[in-house]
Design a protein around this motif. Structure first.
Motif, PDB file in Angstrom:
ATOM      1  N   ILE A 297       0.850  -1.189   0.000  1.00 56.59           N
ATOM      2  CA  ILE A 297       0.000   0.000   0.000  1.00 56.59           C
ATOM      3  C   ILE A 297       0.886   1.239   0.000  1.00 56.59           C
ATOM      4  O   ILE A 297       1.822   1.346   0.783  1.00 56.59           O
ATOM      5  CB  ILE A 297      -0.927   0.008   1.233  1.00 56.59           C
ATOM      6  N   THR A 298       0.599   2.166  -0.895  1.00 56.98           N
ATOM      7  CA  THR A 298       1.392   3.390  -0.955  1.00 56.98           C
ATOM      8  C   THR A 298       1.109   4.262   0.273  1.00 56.98           C
ATOM      9  O   THR A 298       0.029   4.183   0.881  1.00 56.98           O
ATOM     10  CB  THR A 298       1.079   4.187  -2.219  1.00 56.98           C
ATOM     11  N   ASP A 299       2.061   5.100   0.619  1.00 57.20           N
ATOM     12  CA  ASP A 299       1.896   5.981   1.777  1.00 57.20           C
ATOM     13  C   ASP A 299       0.712   6.927   1.590  1.00 57.20           C
ATOM     14  O   ASP A 299      -0.041   7.195   2.538  1.00 57.20           O
ATOM     15  CB  ASP A 299       3.179   6.788   2.012  1.00 57.20           C
ATOM     16  N   ALA A 300       0.550   7.445   0.349  1.00 61.03           N
ATOM     17  CA  ALA A 300      -0.541   8.390   0.104  1.00 61.03           C
ATOM     18  C   ALA A 300      -1.906   7.718   0.287  1.00 61.03           C
ATOM     19  O   ALA A 300      -2.810   8.280   0.928  1.00 61.03           O
ATOM     20  CB  ALA A 300      -0.419   8.964  -1.310  1.00 61.03           C
ATOM     21  N   ALA A 301      -2.053   6.512  -0.269  1.00 64.81           N
ATOM     22  CA  ALA A 301      -3.321   5.798  -0.126  1.00 64.81           C
ATOM     23  C   ALA A 301      -3.592   5.449   1.326  1.00 64.81           C
ATOM     24  O   ALA A 301      -4.722   5.586   1.826  1.00 64.81           O
ATOM     25  CB  ALA A 301      -3.306   4.540  -0.979  1.00 64.81           C
ATOM     26  N   ARG A 302      -2.549   5.016   2.033  1.00 66.75           N
ATOM     27  CA  ARG A 302      -2.714   4.649   3.445  1.00 66.75           C
ATOM     28  C   ARG A 302      -3.110   5.869   4.287  1.00 66.75           C
ATOM     29  O   ARG A 302      -3.921   5.763   5.216  1.00 66.75           O
ATOM     30  CB  ARG A 302      -1.418   4.050   3.984  1.00 66.75           C
ATOM     31  N   SER A 303      -2.555   7.035   3.942  1.00 70.04           N
ATOM     32  CA  SER A 303      -2.881   8.248   4.686  1.00 70.04           C
ATOM     33  C   SER A 303      -4.354   8.599   4.563  1.00 70.04           C
ATOM     34  O   SER A 303      -5.023   8.922   5.559  1.00 70.04           O
ATOM     35  CB  SER A 303      -2.016   9.411   4.171  1.00 70.04           C
ATOM     36  N   HIS A 304      -4.893   8.526   3.335  1.00 66.70           N
ATOM     37  CA  HIS A 304      -6.320   8.813   3.137  1.00 66.70           C
ATOM     38  C   HIS A 304      -7.187   7.763   3.840  1.00 66.70           C
ATOM     39  O   HIS A 304      -8.241   8.089   4.394  1.00 66.70           O
ATOM     40  CB  HIS A 304      -6.641   8.849   1.640  1.00 66.70           C
ATOM     41  N   PHE A 305      -6.734   6.509   3.821  1.00 68.58           N
ATOM     42  CA  PHE A 305      -7.499   5.446   4.476  1.00 68.58           C
ATOM     43  C   PHE A 305      -7.577   5.695   5.989  1.00 68.58           C
ATOM     44  O   PHE A 305      -8.659   5.596   6.589  1.00 68.58           O
ATOM     45  CB  PHE A 305      -6.831   4.096   4.198  1.00 68.58           C
TER      46      PHE A 305
ATOM     47  N   VAL B 159     -16.300   8.877   3.489  1.00 67.24           N
ATOM     48  CA  VAL B 159     -16.502   8.321   2.149  1.00 67.24           C
ATOM     49  C   VAL B 159     -15.535   8.951   1.159  1.00 67.24           C
ATOM     50  O   VAL B 159     -14.909   8.269   0.339  1.00 67.24           O
ATOM     51  CB  VAL B 159     -17.965   8.532   1.687  1.00 67.24           C
ATOM     52  N   ALA B 160     -15.389  10.275   1.217  1.00 71.11           N
ATOM     53  CA  ALA B 160     -14.484  10.975   0.306  1.00 71.11           C
ATOM     54  C   ALA B 160     -13.045  10.497   0.485  1.00 71.11           C
ATOM     55  O   ALA B 160     -12.312  10.324  -0.495  1.00 71.11           O
ATOM     56  CB  ALA B 160     -14.576  12.485   0.529  1.00 71.11           C
ATOM     57  N   CYS B 161     -12.631  10.257   1.720  1.00 75.89           N
ATOM     58  CA  CYS B 161     -11.276   9.781   1.985  1.00 75.89           C
ATOM     59  C   CYS B 161     -11.061   8.370   1.442  1.00 75.89           C
ATOM     60  O   CYS B 161     -10.037   8.078   0.818  1.00 75.89           O
ATOM     61  CB  CYS B 161     -10.994   9.814   3.483  1.00 75.89           C
ATOM     62  N   PHE B 162     -12.022   7.501   1.675  1.00 74.42           N
ATOM     63  CA  PHE B 162     -11.895   6.122   1.178  1.00 74.42           C
ATOM     64  C   PHE B 162     -11.883   6.098  -0.348  1.00 74.42           C
ATOM     65  O   PHE B 162     -11.135   5.335  -0.965  1.00 74.42           O
ATOM     66  CB  PHE B 162     -13.023   5.255   1.718  1.00 74.42           C
ATOM     67  N   GLN B 163     -12.701   6.946  -0.951  1.00 75.76           N
ATOM     68  CA  GLN B 163     -12.731   7.003  -2.422  1.00 75.76           C
ATOM     69  C   GLN B 163     -11.394   7.488  -2.978  1.00 75.76           C
ATOM     70  O   GLN B 163     -10.924   7.003  -4.009  1.00 75.76           O
ATOM     71  CB  GLN B 163     -13.867   7.918  -2.884  1.00 75.76           C
ATOM     72  N   GLU B 164     -10.769   8.437  -2.294  1.00 70.65           N
ATOM     73  CA  GLU B 164      -9.464   8.922  -2.747  1.00 70.65           C
ATOM     74  C   GLU B 164      -8.402   7.841  -2.584  1.00 70.65           C
ATOM     75  O   GLU B 164      -7.526   7.682  -3.452  1.00 70.65           O
ATOM     76  CB  GLU B 164      -9.072  10.179  -1.969  1.00 70.65           C
ATOM     77  N   ALA B 165      -8.466   7.093  -1.481  1.00 72.61           N
ATOM     78  CA  ALA B 165      -7.523   5.994  -1.282  1.00 72.61           C
ATOM     79  C   ALA B 165      -7.652   4.957  -2.394  1.00 72.61           C
ATOM     80  O   ALA B 165      -6.651   4.443  -2.902  1.00 72.61           O
ATOM     81  CB  ALA B 165      -7.762   5.348   0.082  1.00 72.61           C
ATOM     82  N   ILE B 166      -8.899   4.681  -2.803  1.00 66.80           N
ATOM     83  CA  ILE B 166      -9.143   3.710  -3.875  1.00 66.80           C
ATOM     84  C   ILE B 166      -8.686   4.266  -5.225  1.00 66.80           C
ATOM     85  O   ILE B 166      -8.150   3.536  -6.057  1.00 66.80           O
ATOM     86  CB  ILE B 166     -10.635   3.334  -3.907  1.00 66.80           C
TER      87      ILE B 166
END
Length: 385
Positions: free
Chosen positions: A266-274, A290-297
């Motif tokens: 998992i990338t750091d950026a995706a993990r941060s949003h998650f 929801v917005a954060c999870f969508q950005e992580a995805i």
């Protein structure tokens, strides 16, 4: 200024390719003329027939201007469909085989659904099998299987009748004729990758079981083309290193896991949003979560935990259809997640879709026999019936 105005384009374009179906063609065409929804055109393409099909088609085209007849040389179904689709003008497009029939409200009900639900790119209905004399033989087996993108990888769930947006058809590049006898399967797999698909559980198509039909004569070729379509779908979805398509001697498709899930870190950026999303969800701010999870995805499409949390947050917001879509999307990455099936079962149970819920709970229990929630909910449903 000219006094002439351009006639409005039809709402629906139906495509029918014809090859030596004189015995059933008039019946198929009458079912189109009987539609309660009148704003349609029919592209009627003869693929080099040698029987009376051409005369029958010409007769109907002369009777109703909405029927646009084209006569051509023998191309084969895939190329004929591709050529016919180039003539369509409607906002929505659908197929009718020349030996089948539409229920009179097929267009009305499918158009109404797509008009009301712009988030869906395609809707398909239940189909009733009929024999050569047109006698009903019962609901097709595929109708009893709940739709899911992962389920579509092992069976053409979107059998008949399909209506899809012309814009979606264009986005995926239309028909690929090289998938001989499986053009509709390949098309549906690609549609599922760009939009949501809805199963309208209404028997609106009559599918003729014809032992002499093309689908029976070319079963081996159809199976090979279907297998190739699924393998290509696995590659497009990045699943070829996680799932393998297995085909039994009877021609049944199954998916077999042969690599660990989510091998990519998992990338750091995706993990941060998650993590931010989980924190917001814990504080009760589900919309922001929801917005954060969508950005992580968006940053990492195969982020399974983010898909799961997105489904949970959407469910908490009461957005049941969106939550269902999130869990179904999750299962395209990992079809072994029992809890995702259990969540789907609960949502379908809330919506009153009992058969879908039962099937989902059964799948969850098959994957994880000790999943208490699935067992209890399934028992409750069966007790209610």
């Amino acid at each position: 200024m000219s006094n002439f105005s351009t006639p409005p384009l039809p709402k629906v374009s139906l495509v029918m390719t014809v090859y030596n179906t004189e015995a059933y063609l008039a019946e198929a065409l009458e079912s189109v003329l009987a539609q309660t929804f009148p704003d349609w055109e029919l592209i009627l393409w003869d693929d080099g027939s040698t029987d009376r099909s051409v005369a029958i088609a010409q007769n109907y085209a002369q009777k109703d201007a909405r029927i646009r007849f084209q006569q051509g040389d023998r191309l084969g179904r895939g190329r004929a469909l591709s050529q016919a689709h180039r003539l369509t003008q409607g906002e929505y497009v659908g197929w009718l085989d020349a030996d089948d029939r539409l229920a009179s409200t097929a267009l009305q009900e499918t158009v109404e659904f797509l008009d009301r639900h712009p988030e869906y790119g395609m809707v398909y209905t239940n189909h009733v099998n009929i024999d050569l004399r047109g006698q009903r033989q019962g609901l097709g087996q595929r109708c009893k299987i709940p739709y899911s993108p992962i389920g579509l990888l092992v069976d053409l769930l979107t059998f008949h009748f399909r209506l899809l947006r012309q814009s979606v058809f264009a986005t995926i590049g239309g028909i690929r004729p090289e998938f001989t006898s499986a053009e509709d399967y390949d098309l549906s797999l690609r549609v599922a990758e760009v939009t949501q698909i809805y199963h309208l559980e209404r028997p609106l198509y009559f599918y003729r079981i014809n032992p002499q039909g093309i689908s029976h004569q070319q079963q081996r070729l159809q199976r090979e083309s279907s297998e190739r379509a699924v393998n290509e779908a696995l590659r497009r979805r990045g699943l070829e290193r996680s799932l393998q398509l297995m085909v039994t001697e009877a021609g049944e498709f199954h998916l077999q896991q042969f690599a660990p899930w989510q091998a990519k870190p998992i990338t750091d950026a995706a993990r941060s949003h998650f993590k931010r999303g989980k924190s917001l969800a814990g504080q009760g701010d589900l919309a922001a979560a929801v917005a954060c999870f969508q950005e992580a995805i968006r940053l990492q499409p195969d982020y399974i935990a983010a898909h799961n949390q997105l489904g949970n947050a959407l469910q908490g917001l009461g957005q049941l259809e969106a939550a269902i879509a999130a869990y179904q999307h999750l299962l395209t990455f990992n079809p072994t997640l029992a809890q995702a099936y259990c969540n789907l079962g609960a949502l379908w149970q809330i919506q009153g879709k009992t058969q879908n819920a039962i099937a989902a709970y059964q799948q969850a229990i098959q994957l994880k026999p000790d999943l208490a929630a699935a067992r209890q909910n399934l028992a409750n449903l069966r007790g209610d019936r």
